[in-house]
Design an enzyme around this catalytic site. Sequence first.
Site, short mmCIF file in Angstrom:
data_model
loop_
_atom_site.label_atom_id
_atom_site.label_comp_id
_atom_site.label_asym_id
_atom_site.label_seq_id
_atom_site.Cartn_x
_atom_site.Cartn_y
_atom_site.Cartn_z
N HIS A 218 56.21 78.43 27.73
CA HIS A 218 56.25 78.91 26.34
C HIS A 218 56.06 80.44 26.32
CE1 HIS A 218 55.67 78.98 22.02
NE2 HIS A 218 54.48 79.56 22.18
N ARG A 223 58.25 86.00 26.09
CA ARG A 223 58.03 87.34 26.65
C ARG A 223 59.08 87.77 27.68
NH1 ARG A 223 54.89 89.51 22.75
NH2 ARG A 223 53.15 88.12 22.28
C1 LIG Z 1 58.90 89.38 19.82
C2 LIG Z 1 57.52 89.10 19.29
C3 LIG Z 1 57.04 89.84 18.22
C4 LIG Z 1 55.75 89.61 17.72
N1 LIG Z 1 55.26 90.36 16.67
C5 LIG Z 1 54.00 90.16 16.20
C6 LIG Z 1 53.47 90.92 15.11
O1 LIG Z 1 54.13 91.79 14.57
N2 LIG Z 1 52.19 90.68 14.72
C7 LIG Z 1 51.42 89.71 15.28
O2 LIG Z 1 50.27 89.52 14.89
N3 LIG Z 1 51.90 88.96 16.31
C8 LIG Z 1 53.15 89.16 16.78
N4 LIG Z 1 53.63 88.40 17.82
C9 LIG Z 1 52.73 87.41 18.42
C10 LIG Z 1 53.11 85.97 17.96
O3 LIG Z 1 52.94 85.82 16.58
C11 LIG Z 1 52.21 84.94 18.68
O4 LIG Z 1 50.87 85.20 18.35
C12 LIG Z 1 52.34 85.01 20.19
O5 LIG Z 1 53.70 85.06 20.58
C13 LIG Z 1 51.66 83.80 20.82
O6 LIG Z 1 52.45 82.68 20.53
P1 LIG Z 1 51.80 81.24 20.35
O7 LIG Z 1 50.78 81.27 19.25
O8 LIG Z 1 52.94 80.28 20.18
O9 LIG Z 1 51.13 81.03 21.79
P2 LIG Z 1 49.79 80.30 22.21
O10 LIG Z 1 48.63 80.93 21.55
O11 LIG Z 1 49.79 80.20 23.71
O12 LIG Z 1 49.94 78.88 21.64
C14 LIG Z 1 50.92 77.97 22.18
C15 LIG Z 1 51.15 76.90 21.13
O13 LIG Z 1 49.93 76.17 20.95
C16 LIG Z 1 49.78 75.85 19.58
N5 LIG Z 1 48.55 76.48 19.08
C17 LIG Z 1 47.73 77.32 19.76
N6 LIG Z 1 46.68 77.66 19.03
C18 LIG Z 1 46.83 77.05 17.83
C19 LIG Z 1 46.08 77.02 16.63
N7 LIG Z 1 44.92 77.65 16.51
N8 LIG Z 1 46.54 76.29 15.61
C20 LIG Z 1 47.71 75.61 15.70
N9 LIG Z 1 48.47 75.59 16.82
C21 LIG Z 1 48.04 76.29 17.87
C22 LIG Z 1 51.02 76.34 18.85
O14 LIG Z 1 51.98 75.31 18.85
C23 LIG Z 1 51.51 77.45 19.74
O15 LIG Z 1 52.90 77.72 19.63
C24 LIG Z 1 54.91 88.62 18.33
C25 LIG Z 1 55.42 87.88 19.42
C26 LIG Z 1 56.70 88.11 19.90
C27 LIG Z 1 57.18 87.31 21.07
#
Ligand SMILES: Cc1cc2nc3c(=O)[nH]c(=O)nc-3n(C[C@H](O)[C@H](O)[C@H](O)COP(=O)(O)OP(=O)(O)OC[C@H]3O[C@@H](n4cnc5c(N)ncnc54)[C@H](O)[C@@H]3O)c2cc1C
Length: 301
Positions: A218, A223
């Site tokens: 993921h 990334r």
């Molecule tokens: C191109 C890009 C631009 C971005 N721009 C911004 C931005 O402008 N501002 C910003 O703040 N962030 C930004 N992000 C960060 C993005 O919003 C995510 O925080 C980050 O990619 C981590 O993803 P994730 O939460 O899916 O991953 P992880 O934290 O590893 O979680 C994996 C999966 O586990 C589940 N999960 C984990 N924790 C929880 C929870 N507490 N509740 C419910 N489900 C959960 C979800 O299904 C999640 O997809 C950006 C990311 C990318 C790739």
Amino acid sequence: MPVTPEQQAEIDALRATPRPTLRAVSDGMEAHLYNINPVLDHGFVRVIDYMGDDAAICQAARVSYGKGTKSVQNDEGLIRYLMRHWHSTPFEMCELKLHVKLPVFVARQWIRHRTANVNEYSARYSILDREFYIPSADQLAAQSSVNNQGRGEALTGAEAERVLDILKSDAARCYDHYQDMISDDGQQGLARELARMNLPANIYTQWYWKVDLHNLLHFLRLRADAHAQYEIRVYADEICKLVADWVPFAYKAFEDYRMGGETLSAAALDCVRRMLKGEEVSQETSGMSAREWRELQEVLG
Ligand SMILES: Cc1cc2nc3c(=O)[nH]c(=O)nc-3n(C[C@H](O)[C@H](O)[C@H](O)COP(=O)(O)OP(=O)(O)OC[C@H]3O[C@@H](n4cnc5c(N)ncnc54)[C@H](O)[C@@H]3O)c2cc1C
């Protein structure tokens, strides 16, 4: 050079003492264990430990006593099936522990991935090294005019030189002040936990990062993607190479279904079906917004 000769000697010593084991071993990953894979100007990724291999994914899927499937071909087919149908928990049975050295501003993006275990170098306890990320000329780019969250053409000429000079001299000045403040030579010396607040976000930090294969994929999906910032993407690209050697079937399926594949909305799928039947579909008749339509055009090439 991302590590000192003493650190390299420690790595060599670890690699010089192999031990037999009954555990699942991935030959591809054994070749990488402990080695430094340089990233950016002072950073690296290296594998500290791992658990499982392609066969372990099948073993978990089948909840078997011995091997998961009878043949390597079956392993690959089962892994592709699991990936295709989002049956993700067998992938969680494999784990990877990395040692990563990365600039603090990259670490801020990385740490948003909550489904991993992290232990970071303590700048309360230890003194940070005088190492800063300075972009290479081709990455010293102007703000993108089409994407607020991206960069455009590389800076050139006097502007490029001036920006590089600012980055280098600001980093050097901040570090000099950091050293000056923590010094106890003829003064009390400011606490390290306070002095670090003066350091810029391009200073390097280090951590151990442990994650299961499902959540690692993921992370890589987000990334190693072209939309990710270059400075984190190069780390993801390096990890992709490690994963390809560690669990080749899982990585191939990931490349096929996740990195190279696309998810279509119901409306987009309906448009594609209508196009396949020979209908001229336009944005106006698609039922999709202009942006969705543009993105579908990009997907369809
Ligand atoms: C191109 C890009 C631009 C971005 N721009 C911004 C931005 O402008 N501002 C910003 O703040 N962030 C930004 N992000 C960060 C993005 O919003 C995510 O925080 C980050 O990619 C981590 O993803 P994730 O939460 O899916 O991953 P992880 O934290 O590893 O979680 C994996 C999966 O586990 C589940 N999960 C984990 N924790 C929880 C929870 N507490 N509740 C419910 N489900 C959960 C979800 O299904 C999640 O997809 C950006 C990311 C990318 C790739």
